[in-house]
Each structure stands twice: as structure tokens, then as C-alpha cells.
Design an enzyme around this catalytic site. Structure first.
Site, PDB file in Angstrom:
ATOM      1  N   TYR A  33       0.846  -1.191   0.000  1.00  0.00           N
ATOM      2  CA  TYR A  33       0.000   0.000   0.000  1.00  0.00           C
ATOM      3  C   TYR A  33       0.891   1.254   0.000  1.00  0.00           C
ATOM      4  CZ  TYR A  33      -4.503   2.185   0.076  1.00  0.00           C
ATOM      5  OH  TYR A  33      -5.626   2.888  -0.296  1.00  0.00           O
ATOM      6  N   GLY A  37       6.642   7.772   0.933  1.00  0.00           N
ATOM      7  CA  GLY A  37       7.704   7.311   1.836  1.00  0.00           C
ATOM      8  C   GLY A  37       8.343   6.035   1.298  1.00  0.00           C
ATOM      9  N   HIS A  38       7.493   5.072   0.924  1.00  0.00           N
ATOM     10  CA  HIS A  38       8.020   3.830   0.332  1.00  0.00           C
ATOM     11  C   HIS A  38       8.818   4.137  -0.937  1.00  0.00           C
ATOM     12  CE1 HIS A  38       4.294   2.047   2.335  1.00  0.00           C
ATOM     13  NE2 HIS A  38       5.264   1.312   2.842  1.00  0.00           N
ATOM     14  N   GLN A 154      11.796   0.490  15.106  1.00  0.00           N
ATOM     15  CA  GLN A 154      11.977  -0.667  14.225  1.00  0.00           C
ATOM     16  C   GLN A 154      13.357  -0.628  13.571  1.00  0.00           C
ATOM     17  OE1 GLN A 154       9.015  -2.366  11.341  1.00  0.00           O
ATOM     18  NE2 GLN A 154      10.067  -1.054   9.893  1.00  0.00           N
ATOM     19  N   SER A 186       2.049   7.417   6.013  1.00  0.00           N
ATOM     20  CA  SER A 186       1.845   6.087   6.584  1.00  0.00           C
ATOM     21  C   SER A 186       0.691   5.436   5.847  1.00  0.00           C
ATOM     22  CB  SER A 186       1.496   6.209   8.071  1.00  0.00           C
ATOM     23  OG  SER A 186       0.927   5.002   8.542  1.00  0.00           O
TER      24      SER A 186
END
Ligand code: PAF
Length: 291
Positions: A33, A37-38, A154, A186
Site C-alpha cells: 500500500y 515514503g516507500h 523498528q 503512513s
């Protein structure tokens, strides 16, 4: 054309052959999704490696029993088109049953830095993350792996795991990408309804307030935290889980904001659980944004 691979063995073989042929491999593990950012992680991987691999796997072991594993947004077609656009070579999209052969018995636990911050509110979450990332690192034996700074705990947990377990991979932490109004990108932002979307900007506003105090010379965590909480309280739709200032190695609370620090917060806004942070180096020379 981006190539889609579901089988872990085929994935490992393909990456292995690329390495044998002398190619460098960059890997971006994701739950899909995609947002900007990705894409920024993929672009960085594209710029630094010959072969770029992205995994899309909504990992059940990192979700608690009452969390959003079922509802987590998924759109493989859209993700593949976006990956293609930024020049990704391979997308690994395994099935849950191939990642977790039943009965599944082996987990990876990073101790001491996974029980605080998000770990305190999501028991077992980092065990799930460390386990799946270990598996992914074995299936995609890359030279470099790219993680977003938005999930700072993380990223630090994975970096420590890589050090402790002698993984031959470089962990690259990339800056958080934000919407125009500051909200950190996000996949869970899609849960925000109506007024919640605007209210959610309070998280970044609270981090900006912390930074402003630091820039004025304030170093007492208690004073900065109080101001951060005050900013959050102005938005009744924002229900904070934690607001903390910790060091970047042990994730232990700091009385004074000095050295490499993580200012982190989590809050519920409607159905969404949102997190955000600033990673900073604070020394005599000034305040520097990490990474
Ligand atoms: O950050 C994420 O999307 C996930 O936690 C990760 C690292 C892909 C592991 O499932």
C-alpha cells in the site's frame, strides 16, 4: 518490467544469481500500500544498487490479536505500477503459508530495546518484525536494506539485530517523508476520517515545538515533554499513547537532551494508531537532524 515472484526459493535463487554475476542488490522490505515514503526508499535503493528488490508482505506475526491485520490496506496492482515507475526490478510477494510453514516454531527476539515505546503498547510486535526481517534477509540476500526513519524503533532494532546476528547487510535508514502539512506518510493514514485528518497534524506540531525549544537552548527533557503534551492536548481527537525522549542506542529515557536522541510519540486518532519522531544529534555545535 517489474518481475513478481511469490516463491521464496525462486526469489533466493534469483538474487543469488545476480550476486554471482557481480551485481549489487538493494532491498526494500514493505507491507505494501505504497505512499511517497516507500517510493523514496525504492528511489534511494535504485540510485545505490544494480538490482532493486521490494517485498510486499503483510506480516501476521507483528500484529496483535486485536490489531488491524485483516483490515490493513492492500492493493497489489497499484503497488506494482508504482514500483515499476521508480524502476524496481523484482517484487517478492509471498503467501503467508510459505513464510510460516505450520507448525511454525522459530522466532527472533531482540532484548532490551523492544519492550519500551511502541513495544510497551504492542507486545510481541518487534518479535514479529525481527522474525520476518530475518527471514526476508535470508530469502533476499541483499547488500543493503532500506528502512524509513518514521519507524525509528523498528529501524534501530533491526540495526542491532544485524549487528548481533552478523548479518552481512548494511541497514540504511532514510528520512521520513511528510504530507504538506507535516503529517508523516503512513499506509494507516487512510483510516483517518473527516476532522481526524486535520487533528493528526498535532503529532508533527508537537515535534516541531520540541525542536523549537531545543533551538532556544532548552535541554531539560521534562520541560520539552510537557510542551509536547500540551500541543497534543489541544486536539481532543488525538489520544496520546506515549511521548518520550530517549537515547538512540538503549532507548532509555534521558533527563537531558544531549547526544544522539530520539524524540518519539504515538497516538490514536480515530481508528488509526499513528507514530512520529525526530532523531537528532544535539551537541555544542548545534542540533542536527538524523539520519
Ligand atoms: O515497516 C514495515 O513495513 C514492516 O514492519 C516490515 C519492516 C516490512 C516488516 O514486516
Amino acid at each position: 518490467m517489474v518481475r513478481l515472484i511469490a516463491d521464496p526459493e525462486e526469489m533466493r535463487r534469483t538474487v543469488h544469481e545476480a550476486r554471482q554475476a557481480g551485481k549489487t542488490v538493494g532491498f526494500v522490505p514493505t507491507m505494501g500500500y505504497f505512499h511517497r515514503g516507500h517510493l523514496s526508499l525504492m528511489e534511494r535503493a535504485r540510485a545505490e544498487n544494480d538490482l532493486v528488490v521490494v517485498s510486499i508482505f503483510v506480516n501476521p506475526t507483528q500484529f496483535g490479536p486485536s490489531e488491524d491485520f485483516q483490515e490493513y490496506p492492500r492493493d497489489l496492482e497499484r503497488d506494482l505500477a508504482m514500483a515499476e515507475e521508480v524502476g524496481v526490478d523484482l517484487v517478492f510477494h509471498p503467501r503467508v503459508e510459505d513464510m510460516y510453514p505450520q507448525p511454525y516454531r522459530t522466532y527472533v527476539v531482540v532484548e532490551g530495546i523492544t519492550e519500551t515505546l511502541c513495544g510497551a503498547f504492542r507486545p510481541g510486535h518487534f518479535r514479529g518484525v525481527a522474525t520476518v526481517v530475518t527471514k526476508l534477509f535470508h530469502i533476499v540476500p541483499a547488500h543493503r536494506a532500506y528502512f524509513g526513519a518514521k519507524d525509528a524503533q523498528q529501524a534501530l532494532v533491526i540495526r542491532k539485530m544485524v549487528e548481533d546476528l552478523n548479518f552481512d547487510i548494511e541497514v540504511v535508514i532514510c528520512p521520513t517523508v511528510r504530507e504538506k502539512d507535516g503529517l508523516a506518510m503512513s499506509s494507516r493514514n487512510v483510516y483517518l476520517q473527516g476532522e481526524e485528518r486535520r487533528a493528526a497534524t498535532a503529532l508533527y506540531a508537537s515535534l516541531c515545538a520540541a525542536r523549537e525549544l531545543l533551538e532556544k537552548g532548552e535541554r531539560r527533557s521534562s520541560v520539552i515533554l510537557e510542551e509536547m503534551r500540551r500541543v497534543l492536548e489541544r486536539e481532543p481527537l488525538v489520544r496520546p499513547e506515549y511521548v518520550e525522549i530517549v537515547d538512540c542506542i538503549d532507548l532509555k529515557p534521558l533527563e537531558r537532551v544531549e547526544g544522539e536522541v530520539l524524540i518519539a510519540l504515538a497516538a490514536r486518532v480515530g481508528k488509526a494508531r499513528l507514530i512520529d519522531n525526530l532523531m537528532l544529534r544535539v551537541d555544542e555545535g548545534g542540533i542536527f537532524l538524523l539520519p
